[in-house]
Design a protein around this motif. Structure first.
Motif, mmCIF file in Angstrom:
data_model
loop_
_atom_site.group_PDB
_atom_site.id
_atom_site.type_symbol
_atom_site.label_atom_id
_atom_site.label_comp_id
_atom_site.label_asym_id
_atom_site.label_seq_id
_atom_site.Cartn_x
_atom_site.Cartn_y
_atom_site.Cartn_z
ATOM 1 N N PHE A 164 -49.697 4.847 -24.409
ATOM 2 C CA PHE A 164 -48.418 4.402 -23.859
ATOM 3 C C PHE A 164 -48.059 5.249 -22.634
ATOM 4 N N PRO A 165 -48.803 5.104 -21.537
ATOM 5 C CA PRO A 165 -48.598 5.999 -20.392
ATOM 6 C C PRO A 165 -47.291 5.780 -19.643
ATOM 7 N N ASN A 166 -46.685 4.612 -19.758
ATOM 8 C CA ASN A 166 -45.453 4.340 -19.005
ATOM 9 C C ASN A 166 -44.187 4.438 -19.840
ATOM 10 N N ALA A 167 -44.305 4.864 -21.093
ATOM 11 C CA ALA A 167 -43.121 5.037 -21.931
ATOM 12 C C ALA A 167 -42.276 6.189 -21.386
ATOM 13 N N GLN A 168 -40.967 6.031 -21.392
ATOM 14 C CA GLN A 168 -40.066 7.064 -20.893
ATOM 15 C C GLN A 168 -39.750 8.062 -22.014
ATOM 16 N N ILE A 169 -39.960 9.334 -21.738
ATOM 17 C CA ILE A 169 -39.729 10.403 -22.699
ATOM 18 C C ILE A 169 -38.624 11.306 -22.164
ATOM 19 N N ASN A 170 -37.693 11.666 -23.022
ATOM 20 C CA ASN A 170 -36.618 12.573 -22.664
ATOM 21 C C ASN A 170 -36.827 13.873 -23.432
ATOM 22 N N ILE A 171 -37.025 14.971 -22.741
ATOM 23 C CA ILE A 171 -37.275 16.256 -23.386
ATOM 24 C C ILE A 171 -36.008 17.094 -23.347
ATOM 25 N N TYR A 172 -35.454 17.339 -24.533
ATOM 26 C CA TYR A 172 -34.248 18.150 -24.702
ATOM 27 C C TYR A 172 -33.067 17.670 -23.872
ATOM 28 N N GLY A 173 -33.039 16.425 -23.493
ATOM 29 C CA GLY A 173 -31.949 15.893 -22.695
ATOM 30 C C GLY A 173 -31.912 16.403 -21.264
ATOM 31 N N LEU A 174 -32.961 17.102 -20.850
ATOM 32 C CA LEU A 174 -32.987 17.696 -19.516
ATOM 33 C C LEU A 174 -33.932 16.987 -18.556
ATOM 34 N N LYS A 233 -42.881 10.377 -18.020
ATOM 35 C CA LYS A 233 -43.646 9.293 -18.612
ATOM 36 C C LYS A 233 -44.488 9.823 -19.770
ATOM 37 N N GLY A 234 -44.890 8.907 -20.650
ATOM 38 C CA GLY A 234 -45.674 9.280 -21.817
ATOM 39 C C GLY A 234 -46.985 9.954 -21.478
ATOM 40 N N PHE A 235 -47.550 9.612 -20.335
ATOM 41 C CA PHE A 235 -48.806 10.218 -19.911
ATOM 42 C C PHE A 235 -48.680 11.733 -19.757
ATOM 43 N N HIS A 236 -47.498 12.213 -19.386
ATOM 44 C CA HIS A 236 -47.278 13.632 -19.136
ATOM 45 C C HIS A 236 -46.786 14.398 -20.364
ATOM 46 N N LEU A 237 -46.577 13.729 -21.494
ATOM 47 C CA LEU A 237 -46.021 14.381 -22.676
ATOM 48 C C LEU A 237 -46.836 15.579 -23.153
ATOM 49 N N PRO A 238 -48.156 15.479 -23.371
ATOM 50 C CA PRO A 238 -48.868 16.667 -23.860
ATOM 51 C C PRO A 238 -48.836 17.832 -22.875
ATOM 52 N N TRP A 239 -48.805 17.525 -21.592
ATOM 53 C CA TRP A 239 -48.777 18.597 -20.592
ATOM 54 C C TRP A 239 -47.406 19.259 -20.549
ATOM 55 N N ALA A 240 -46.347 18.491 -20.760
ATOM 56 C CA ALA A 240 -45.006 19.073 -20.829
ATOM 57 C C ALA A 240 -44.871 19.941 -22.081
#
Length: 91
Positions: A24-34, A38-45
């Motif tokens: 799901f590379p284009n899913a929008q992820i919100n990290i700590y409300g800050l 995109k989902g593609f960057h989740l593991p790197w974040a």
């Protein structure tokens, strides 16, 4: 995963996060409300957060490498060579 103590590892969490991010590379992820990414960057974040906190990256990078290997062997390799390494059983 929290029911089985054997599965309490960041290795498995990073592996699943990497595979999910690739599926799901284009899913929008919100990290700590800050931060929105995109989902593609989740593991790197997640890796950046672990680095910021000061924990070791050995187990996390191993999980990302295992997730990448699984994703490659189930997604790209069968299309180029027509060989399936991970086949699902008929039952």
């Amino acid at each position: 995963m929290s029911i089985v103590p054997f599965l309490w590892s960041r290795f498995l969490v990073f592996m699943i996060a990497y595979i999910w991010g690739r599926e799901f590379p284009n899913a929008q992820i919100n990290i700590y409300g800050l931060v929105m990414l995109k989902g593609f960057h989740l593991p790197w974040a997640m890796l950046a957060i672990v680095l910021f906190v000061g924990n070791s990256l050995k187990e996390d990078m191993s999980g990302i490498m295992a997730g990448h290997s699984y994703y490659f062997l189930t997604g790209f390799y069968p299309f180029s060579s027509e060989k399936y390494i991970f086949e699902t059983s008929l039952w």
